[in-house]
Design an enzyme around this catalytic site. Structure first.
Site, PDB file in Angstrom:
ATOM      1  N   ARG A  45       5.533 -12.605   9.784  1.00 32.92           N
ATOM      2  CA  ARG A  45       6.067 -11.277   9.509  1.00 32.92           C
ATOM      3  C   ARG A  45       7.295 -11.034  10.370  1.00 32.92           C
ATOM      4  O   ARG A  45       7.501 -11.693  11.396  1.00 32.92           O
ATOM      5  CB  ARG A  45       5.011 -10.201   9.755  1.00 32.92           C
ATOM      6  CG  ARG A  45       4.572 -10.069  11.191  1.00 32.92           C
ATOM      7  CD  ARG A  45       3.573  -8.926  11.344  1.00 32.92           C
ATOM      8  NE  ARG A  45       4.184  -7.642  11.002  1.00 32.92           N
ATOM      9  CZ  ARG A  45       3.504  -6.524  10.782  1.00 32.92           C
ATOM     10  NH1 ARG A  45       2.178  -6.534  10.832  1.00 32.92           N
ATOM     11  NH2 ARG A  45       4.138  -5.395  10.517  1.00 32.92           N
TER      12      ARG A  45
ATOM     13  N   LYS B  36       4.070   1.374   9.591  1.00 32.70           N
ATOM     14  CA  LYS B  36       4.169   2.612   8.820  1.00 32.70           C
ATOM     15  C   LYS B  36       3.482   3.776   9.535  1.00 32.70           C
ATOM     16  O   LYS B  36       3.924   4.920   9.431  1.00 32.70           O
ATOM     17  CB  LYS B  36       3.588   2.408   7.422  1.00 32.70           C
ATOM     18  CG  LYS B  36       4.543   1.703   6.468  1.00 32.70           C
ATOM     19  CD  LYS B  36       4.042   1.702   5.046  1.00 32.70           C
ATOM     20  CE  LYS B  36       2.935   0.720   4.833  1.00 32.70           C
ATOM     21  NZ  LYS B  36       2.537   0.610   3.410  1.00 32.70           N
TER      22      LYS B  36
ATOM     23  N   GLU C 185       0.858  -1.174   0.000  1.00 36.76           N
ATOM     24  CA  GLU C 185       0.000   0.000   0.000  1.00 36.76           C
ATOM     25  C   GLU C 185       0.898   1.230   0.000  1.00 36.76           C
ATOM     26  O   GLU C 185       1.749   1.371   0.883  1.00 36.76           O
ATOM     27  CB  GLU C 185      -0.917   0.023   1.223  1.00 36.76           C
ATOM     28  CG  GLU C 185      -1.871   1.214   1.227  1.00 36.76           C
ATOM     29  CD  GLU C 185      -2.782   1.255   2.441  1.00 36.76           C
ATOM     30  OE1 GLU C 185      -3.539   2.235   2.561  1.00 36.76           O
ATOM     31  OE2 GLU C 185      -2.718   0.322   3.264  1.00 36.76           O
TER      32      GLU C 185
END
Length: 560
Positions: A263, A273, A37
């Site tokens: 992850r 982020k 994204e």
């Protein structure tokens, strides 16, 4: 993942799945994708995913698409798109064809939504976000049907068309899938797939006032692109049934396989982020590419090499187990790759002046030295000497500790690539601080050992006359806590991660460096002998004019 230097391929569960698929004929090739994204810069967690997706595609002679998941226009921008492109290219990977965007498929996504409505598998809901949460239930209690769930396909299609045409207020209606409000998997409790949001999109402008949700968009985008193996982090494991449900209930001819891996969580860093954006917005760092940031752009500016990041990704592996990695593993991989590739020079960052009292320009000679002991192809440079030189203040001790092998009053030491010198006098100021050493040269020791005695210590130095002054940014870890966003206070609530920012993460150090570095281009990596690895700054170093260095990592792990 693809490996460097002909290193053996390390098997993992994803490779086993791909091998079985190819052997059984379920797939004839491998097509992966990396779908970020564009609402921030890529960080070290993205680097792991990049290496997995692009690396596997390379290893199987397949393809990897780069697709921007741009379904949330409030936070996305072309700046972030370009940053991802630059980072991936810098790491050495190439994506298949042009960059793709989820927004490329908005018309087709809308068409599939109409298809679901007509089949009675989607409906327009008037519940507010809070009401939807109340109706959804929880992990122990089933949800309950919305009072709008039984609208006819005709009414739903009319309402959805009017949503698209902008007749309703933002947030007043959503399009939801009709699956099962009693499902044990909350993701299947009639998830919303479209919401009304009047926001300018960085690519489609104001064409749309409804935007599809990630879970709906992602699987269809994968199918449109012919992705064979859709690799994502473990947080999406519970979303896989929804991924499959959507593709099973629309008329699309391809069904990728979603596979999840753990992850990355890096100690002493953040991989959110949103939190990294807060550091930028609040001015705690100079930007997304601040060398203290765990972003790829930040690591690049700090001097990390693509090979070092790839080696790190290879070493931490691919699994479904928790992947909490110490910063030392990353720094070790970077250090290992820099050791072989970085030319050596000498620099002094905490200078102490030394006067060579018997220096004689007609007698005292200079030598050349290799830029790397194992790479003669790197060439050599002159290491000039003069009457005044700089040494590290830490390399002199008036009262030395046991086993001291550097300079002391009355003692001898060898200057790297030069003579043995002896400290004859220590000069102090009125406060008793040492300001200068007066030393004598043994002129018979250039390139050979002194006769009749052993001198064990060797120190680095630079000529005060010939060295240049450089600005060195001495970077260290940004946080004092291993997991800065996971610390709870006495009340049980999470403590603001910004409280753990280190005051020692950046020091501005004026240094003296061999003059040859001034001609280096930006982003040239060096080993400052006995000090660590440094890089000429990507933006502020000016070749031939101004030397600006960033400290990359020390010669050894100082955090053990």
């Amino acid at each position: 993942m693809s490996t460097e230097n002909n290193a053996p391929v390390v098997n993992n569960f994803i490779r086993s799945i791909i091998d079985e698929d190819l052997a059984a004929g379920r797939r004839s090739s491998v097509v992966t994708r990396f779908p970020p994204e564009p609402n921030g810069f890529a960080h070290i967690g993205h680097a792991k995913a990049i290496c997995i997706n692009f690396g596997l595609a390379e290893d199987y002679n397949g393809q990897c698409n780069l697709r921007m998941d741009d379904t949330n226009p409030e936070k996305e921008s072309d700046e972030f798109v370009e940053a991802f492109k630059q980072d991936i290219s810098w790491l050495g990977f190439k994506w298949n064809g042009e960059v793709r965007y989820a927004s490329d498929y908005f018309d087709r996504l809308y068409g599939y939504a109409v298809e679901l409505i007509q089949a009675g598998k989607a409906y327009v809901d008037d519940l507010s976000a809070e009401e939807m949460r109340q109706y959804r239930g929880n992990l122990t209690e089933p949800g309950k049907n919305s009072p709008y769930r039984d609208r006819s396909p005709e009414e739903n299609l009319d309402l959805f068309t009017r949503m698209k045409n902008g007749e309703f207020a933002d947030g007043s209606k959503t399009l939801r899938l009709k699956i099962d409000m009693a499902s044990g998997n909350i993701n299947l409790r009639d998830p919303a797939i479209y919401r009304i949001r009047r926001v300018h999109h960085h690519r489609t402008g104001d064409k749309w006032c409804i935007y599809p949700m990630y879970d709906y968009t992602h699987c269809i985008s994968d199918a449109i692109e012919g992705i064979t193996h859709s690799l994502c982090s473990l947080e999406f494991e519970d979303h896989r049934p929804l991924y499959d449900w959507v593709l099973d209930n629309i008329s699309i001819g391809h069904h990728p396989q979603q596979i999840e891996f753990s992850r990355l969580e890096l100690l002493y860093a953040l991989t959110s982020k949103r939190k990294l954006q807060a550091l930028v917005n609040d001015g705690f760092v100079t930007g997304w590419d601040d060398p203290r940031m765990p972003t790829i752009a930040g690591m690049r500016r700090r001097g990390y090499s693509p090979a070092g990041i790839k080696l790190f990704a290879q070493r931490i592996g691919v699994s479904k187990s928790e992947n909490i990695i110490d910063m030392a593993i990353l720094e070790g991989a970077v250090r290992e790759t820099l050791e072989n590739d970085s030319p050596r020079v000498m620099a002094v960052v905490n200078p102490l002046k030394v006067m060579l009292t018997n220096y004689d320009a007609a007698v005292t000679a200079s030598r050349s030295a290799p830029f790397h002991p194992h790479h003669p192809e790197f060439g050599e440079r002159d290491v000039p000497i003069a009457r005044e030189i700089w040494i590290e203040r830490d390399d002199f001790a008036e009262t030395p500790p046991p086993k001291w092998q550097r300079l002391t009053a009355g003692g001898e030491v060898r200057l790297r690539y030069s003579y043995v010198i002896k400290c004859d006098e220590v000069v102090k100021d009125a406060d008793g601080e040492i300001v200068e050493l007066k030393c004598s040269i043994d002129h018979d020791t250039l390139g050979k050992n002194p006769e009749g005695r052993k001198v064990k210590g060797v120190i680095h130095w630079v000529s005060a006359e010939h060295a240049i002054q450089a600005d060195v940014r001495w970077y260290d870890r940004l946080f004092t806590e291993q997991r800065p966003d996971a610390v709870r206070g006495e009340d049980g609530e999470y403590v603001d991660f910004r409280q753990f920012l280190s005051q020692e993460s950046l020091k501005l150090v004026p240094a003296y460096v061999e003059a040859s570095v001034l001609q280096a281009e930006p982003e040239t990596r060096f080993q400052f002998e006995r000090l660590g690895y440094f890089v000429t700054d990507r933006y502020e170093h000016r070749q031939g004019d101004k030397a600006v260095f960033n400290r990359t990592v020390g010669l050894k792990d100082s955090w053990k």
